[in-house]
Write an enzyme that holds these catalytic residues in place. Sequence first.
Site, PDB file in Angstrom:
ATOM      1  CE  LYS A 481      -0.222  -0.226   4.997  1.00 27.41           C
ATOM      2  NZ  LYS A 481      -0.714  -1.144   6.016  1.00 27.41           N
ATOM      3  NE  ARG A 580      -7.181   0.406  10.287  1.00 26.64           N
ATOM      4  CZ  ARG A 580      -5.903   0.191   9.908  1.00 26.64           C
ATOM      5  NH1 ARG A 580      -5.005   1.148  10.034  1.00 26.64           N
ATOM      6  NH2 ARG A 580      -5.544  -0.964   9.406  1.00 26.64           N
ATOM      7  CE1 TYR A 707      13.803  32.436   1.643  1.00 28.52           C
ATOM      8  CE2 TYR A 707      13.625  30.077   1.957  1.00 28.52           C
ATOM      9  CZ  TYR A 707      13.567  31.182   1.124  1.00 28.52           C
ATOM     10  OH  TYR A 707      13.281  31.027  -0.180  1.00 28.52           O
ATOM     11  CG  MET A 756       9.658  24.015  -1.860  1.00 31.10           C
ATOM     12  SD  MET A 756       8.709  24.900  -3.109  1.00 31.10           S
ATOM     13  CE  MET A 756       7.764  26.027  -2.127  1.00 31.10           C
TER      14      MET A 756
HETATM   15  C1  LIG Z   1      -0.158  -1.987   6.742  1.00 32.04           C
HETATM   16  C2  LIG Z   1      -0.805  -3.207   7.194  1.00 32.04           C
HETATM   17  C3  LIG Z   1      -0.063  -4.340   7.544  1.00 32.04           C
HETATM   18  C4  LIG Z   1       1.444  -4.356   7.623  1.00 32.04           C
HETATM   19  O1  LIG Z   1       1.835  -3.773   8.829  1.00 32.04           O
HETATM   20  P1  LIG Z   1       3.382  -3.675   9.266  1.00 32.04           P
HETATM   21  O2  LIG Z   1       3.347  -3.139  10.630  1.00 32.04           O
HETATM   22  O3  LIG Z   1       4.014  -2.733   8.311  1.00 32.04           O
HETATM   23  O4  LIG Z   1       3.918  -5.030   9.148  1.00 32.04           O
HETATM   24  C5  LIG Z   1      -0.738  -5.500   7.831  1.00 32.04           C
HETATM   25  N1  LIG Z   1      -2.087  -5.542   7.805  1.00 32.04           N
HETATM   26  C6  LIG Z   1      -2.833  -4.458   7.508  1.00 32.04           C
HETATM   27  C7  LIG Z   1      -4.304  -4.584   7.526  1.00 32.04           C
HETATM   28  C8  LIG Z   1      -2.225  -3.255   7.203  1.00 32.04           C
HETATM   29  O5  LIG Z   1      -2.952  -2.182   6.931  1.00 32.04           O
END
Ligand SMILES: *Cc1c(COP(=O)(O)O)cnc(C)c1O
Length: 812
Positions: A481, A580, A707, A756
């Site tokens: 992701k 969640r 700056y 920047m």
């Molecule tokens: C991101 C995620 C993981 C991986 O988590 P890590 O801590 O990076 O290993 C596993 N399961 C879900 C549902 C996630 O969103």
Amino acid sequence: MNYTAQQIAALTDAQLVGNGELIVKSIAFDSRIIFSSKNTAFLAINTKKNSGEKYIPEVIEKGIEIIISETKTSDDEGITWILVNDTVRFLQTLAKIHIDSFNIKTIGITGSNGKTIVKEWLYQSLSDEYTIVKSPKSFNSRIGLPISLLQANEKHEMGIFEVGISHPGEMRLLADIFQPQIGIFTHIGSAHESHFKDQQEIINEKIMLFERSEVIIFNGDNPLVYKSIRDLYSSKGLISYGFENHNDVFIKNASHDGNLVISCFNEEFELKAQQRDDATLYNVLCVITTLKKLGFSTAKIIEKINALKAVEMRLESVNGVRNNLIINDSYNLDLDSLKISYQFIQEYNKPDKNLIITDFMDGKNQEQLYQQVSELTNQQKFNRTFLIGTEITKYKNLFDGKVYIFSDVKELIDSHLLNQIENEIILLKGARKFGTDRLKGYLELQKHDTVLEVNLNAIIHNINIHKSLLKPSTKMMAMVKAYSYGLGGYEIAEFLQHHHIDYLGVAYADEGVALRKNGISVPVMVMNPEQHSYESIIDYQLEPEIYSFRVLNLFYEQLVKKGVEKDYPIHIKLETGMHRLGFKTHELPELVQYLEKMELKVASIFSHLSCADDPSENAYTLEQIKIFNDNASYLCQEIGYVPICHILNSAGITYFSDHQFDMVRIGIGMMGLSTDIEIKKQLRPVVRFKTVISQISEVKRNESVSYNRRYKPQQDTRIATLPVGYADGIPRFIGNKVGKVGINGKLYPIVGTICMDMMMVEIGEDNINEGDEVVIFNSNPSLEDFSAYCNTIPYEVLTSISRRVKRVYIKD
Ligand SMILES: *Cc1c(COP(=O)(O)O)cnc(C)c1O
């Protein structure tokens, strides 16, 4: 090698089924990188992690006719089987018989660091005098060593092989198949040795390699190594090298003009030394000592050492203009490295490939050399081949397909032929002397000096470390992701797919669609299927996480509309304590009713741990796991079949592997991070964020930097300006000495306000020049250090690095 199947079976006590007359010239054990099926036997290696037998149908498909395996897995006609009790043992036995059948000088190199470089440098230094066989890449393990030994043939006069171990007991096995005449012990470090009790144990194990050696050449600066070798092998010829003057060969000092003065058996000579880091100097000393032992004159040794070329065993890939993929390997140009590059490009999905290749700069028999180059090249079926240089172009007619010739890089660029290439692979394989860097610049999409380097091999290494905590049957989903935690979406997904990952996980449908468009075909779970994206989820065969009745109903409606509801894979998310997304316990009976009505296929049931990385919350994690276990069991029972169940993330794998269920989801662990110190030690860093110095300025006491004049040095100093700023993902608040960067291994404070696109660091009087490399994070500072400056976690640091920073993918 060159044996009949019959001979191999007889030599190794194996059972032959089929045609014993077939000739075996090479043994392949990776189904993905079989160059030519002719005279190649496939060895279906069984290890704890994997069984090569799975790939037998694939290699038969590729035309392999001889298979060496523990079981005869098929009745395909025309296949000759060599059936053995233990595939790894078989390989070792054959390799021992093979290498012992030649009368060649052998050098065996062991140690914790420097093996590959010393091997390559000895090869560079000795290949004019000897015909040499050597380990390819860093093949040095219980499988790599025998594969290397099997490459020897009657033409070879010398064999140089690396021998590496990572567990106690391994050297016994390796020493039984290979006893070098000259043994080399390079260097012993502290990295990756976590399987050993202490340094003494490692040393005792490694020096077993030298039992039959006549001469042992070793780094004598480590007192334990020095003593152990002298105690055990006092009757052998022992030669030590190092920085300390008790060694036979040592660095005396630096001469007035900066050269190194080497003392070599009481004789002194000077060497130019561009690189002065300890590791490089040790490797140089090791090569000098070995050359001396082989009888070379001092003048010859100096000549050879001055001619050594950097050994960078790595290939980079970057995005090119017109959606091309540029694969750059301009470090090495020899047949070995050419083969490696050809293997590498086979791992990409883009079907159309081009080659740019220059003269080899190799003094040997040109005709024979380019004959071999063209044979290897023709197997690859390049769309276009661009030959550059006065030598290789003479052999134009040996290359198949569209071949273009140029005398130099400029002529190729001016021809505009490269501008016609679109959405293809361009392999750049050239000697640096030809200005291949310029060509790379011309082809690259992003030309910034600020680069995020991603080491793909390190990702696989880290996955394997996590896998070693799990049962072999447990599946693995890699979370890619957010553009693979900021490192690059499809490049990493493609590599993982190539390495047989079971599942990929993305956050949004778009990310999954991008993967599919780039040829990723493994199952992809979408964690946040938004309502407007259902259609593309279905069109691209993505698998949604279903976390509520609303999503279930709406998604089902869309499936029905498209007429594809039957057995469509979905993933049920259970709420167990993260609060969640997910179905709560009391909702499950109703969920079961829905699922009974709908013809969907529940591909998996899962939940997510909220604090697996926090030991003080163990009780909470165990409670989450218990709720998950109860609820998943209930669902399985009610729906009448058993989907894949999974709850562990990276930290979960580390601390709660008793609860691995059927699959785990790895994320940050792939990137080399862990809160567990023991695991962390075994992981390799994956990312290197770096840039180069644009300008160095003298700033006087009480003048000000950047700056709003927030930094006024207390004394005259020097300030380096770096082409990286908050738009690249460096948080503005780590200016003014909160954050540091690394230059030549030392840390320097960021001073003044971060701009920047730029920021400044104070380098004082240190010997640093414009154009020098600057590490924003890698090992010093590490990603964890940098995250601490930013007062956040590595996840946020990585995902905040702007897309304008060029990603370069490395394989080493
Ligand atoms: C991101 C995620 C993981 C991986 O988590 P890590 O801590 O990076 O290993 C596993 N399961 C879900 C549902 C996630 O969103």
